[in-house]
Design a protein around this motif. Structure first.
Motif, short mmCIF file in Angstrom:
data_model
loop_
_atom_site.label_atom_id
_atom_site.label_comp_id
_atom_site.label_asym_id
_atom_site.label_seq_id
_atom_site.Cartn_x
_atom_site.Cartn_y
_atom_site.Cartn_z
N TYR A 27 -21.95 -125.04 13.19
CA TYR A 27 -20.95 -124.25 12.47
C TYR A 27 -20.51 -124.97 11.20
O TYR A 27 -20.35 -124.36 10.14
N PHE A 28 -20.32 -126.29 11.31
CA PHE A 28 -19.93 -127.08 10.14
C PHE A 28 -20.97 -126.98 9.04
O PHE A 28 -20.63 -126.81 7.86
N PHE A 29 -22.25 -127.09 9.38
CA PHE A 29 -23.31 -126.99 8.38
C PHE A 29 -23.26 -125.62 7.69
O PHE A 29 -23.33 -125.53 6.46
N THR A 30 -23.16 -124.57 8.49
CA THR A 30 -23.14 -123.21 7.93
C THR A 30 -21.91 -123.00 7.06
O THR A 30 -21.99 -122.41 5.97
N SER A 31 -20.76 -123.50 7.52
CA SER A 31 -19.53 -123.37 6.75
C SER A 31 -19.63 -124.11 5.42
O SER A 31 -19.18 -123.61 4.37
N THR A 32 -20.21 -125.31 5.44
CA THR A 32 -20.37 -126.08 4.21
C THR A 32 -21.18 -125.29 3.18
O THR A 32 -20.82 -125.25 1.99
N LYS A 33 -22.24 -124.64 3.63
CA LYS A 33 -23.05 -123.85 2.71
C LYS A 33 -22.28 -122.61 2.23
O LYS A 33 -22.40 -122.23 1.06
N ARG A 34 -21.49 -121.99 3.11
CA ARG A 34 -20.68 -120.84 2.68
C ARG A 34 -19.70 -121.25 1.58
O ARG A 34 -19.37 -120.45 0.70
N LEU A 35 -19.23 -122.49 1.66
CA LEU A 35 -18.29 -123.00 0.65
C LEU A 35 -18.98 -123.36 -0.66
O LEU A 35 -18.32 -123.73 -1.63
#
Length: 283
Positions: A27-35
């Motif tokens: 989730y952290f990886f995906t969130s980082t890319k969303r940001l």
């Protein structure tokens, strides 16, 4: 001299999983890319990375996952709470355990192929000589720096707030420690929370340390804490203007830590990026 375009690079900004303690690493990886970010500072603690049990094989698989997501680890930050890991402890057995823990941390950083690892000096007891505790910390850091040099990793010494350490809390104390250890593998960094508490600024860090000033933690505070940018009252606009004027091209991590952020970590990070927007290069 400031940067030619008068802005900081978005690629300098790193997300950190310490704010994602209620979520998975995926989730952290995906969130980082969303940001819209591509850099991360990896906090080495459960539930994401338990240094006590993780194998090198698992670390190599994690490295491939990070790369597959199009991300890069700019710094590994192992768990090192002063009550559990303390490079300055006067108990030799505990001190040796702490050195061994951080040597394993360096091995982990090497497996993940990051070239920086954060370290703190620890702390002494208040009823003992601070100078003696400082010397114990210096000896421990010197030994770790030799190991870091063999791995090709830079150790980043982080000054802490005075409620966290009584050894390295200020620019002067950090500079003293670097002179005492005298190893090119040991550099230092600045976190805006303790920097503000000491009445210091980035200009002082750069003028004093030059190339030994190698990383930044960007946080707000009230005045303490690790808040989203704009949620506190630190002079962040002045700090960011300083970094631009200095031509700072190193990494800067948003190290947000607050119970109110843990259920929805993206929201305070988005606020922080909006705060930063006027100071960043356009995409």
């Amino acid at each position: 001299m400031g940067k030619e375009n008068g802005r900081l690079g978005r690629g300098q900004i790193a997300n950190m999983n310490i704010c994602y303690q209620m979520y998975s690493l995926d989730y952290f990886f995906t969130s980082t890319k969303r940001l819209g970010l591509s850099s991360i500072e990896l906090w080495g603690a459960p539930p994401h990375l338990d240094q006590r049990f993780i194998s090198n094989g698992e670390l190599y698989r994690l490295k491939r996952r990070v790369r597959g997501e199009g991300l890069r680890i700019v710094c590994y930050t192992p768990f090192q709470n002063g009550r559990v890991i303390n490079l300055a402890d006067r108990d030799k057995s505990f001190r040796e355990f702490s050195i061994g823990w951080l040597r394993r941390s360096l091995e982990i950083a090497s497996c993940l192929e990051t070239d920086k690892m954060l370290v703190t000096a620890g702390r002494g007891l208040l009823d003992e000589s601070a100078a003696e505790a400082f010397e114990r910390a210096a000896d421990s850091l010197g030994r770790l720096a030799k190991t870091a040099g063999r791995y090709g990793i830079t150790l980043l010494l982080e000054p802490l707030r005075e409620d966290e350490s009584n050894l390295v809390c200020s620019l002067g104390e950090a500079a003293h420690m670097l002179r005492r250890v005298s190893d090119p593998a040991l550099k230092t960094m600045a976190d805006t929370s303790p920097m503000y508490a000491q009445g210091e600024n980035f200009t002082g860090y750069k003028r004093t340390l030059r190339d030994d000033f190698a990383h930044v933690h960007l946080v707000d505070g009230d005045p303490d804490g690790h808040l989203a940018l704009g949620d506190g009252n630190l002079p962040l606009k002045k700090y960011l203007e300083e970094l631009i004027e200095l031509g700072y091209n190193g990494t800067m991590t948003l190290e947000l830590i607050a119970d109110a952020y843990f259920r929805d970590p993206e929201a305070p990070l988005r606020r922080s990026l909006r705060f930063l927007s006027p100071y960043l290069e356009e995409d």
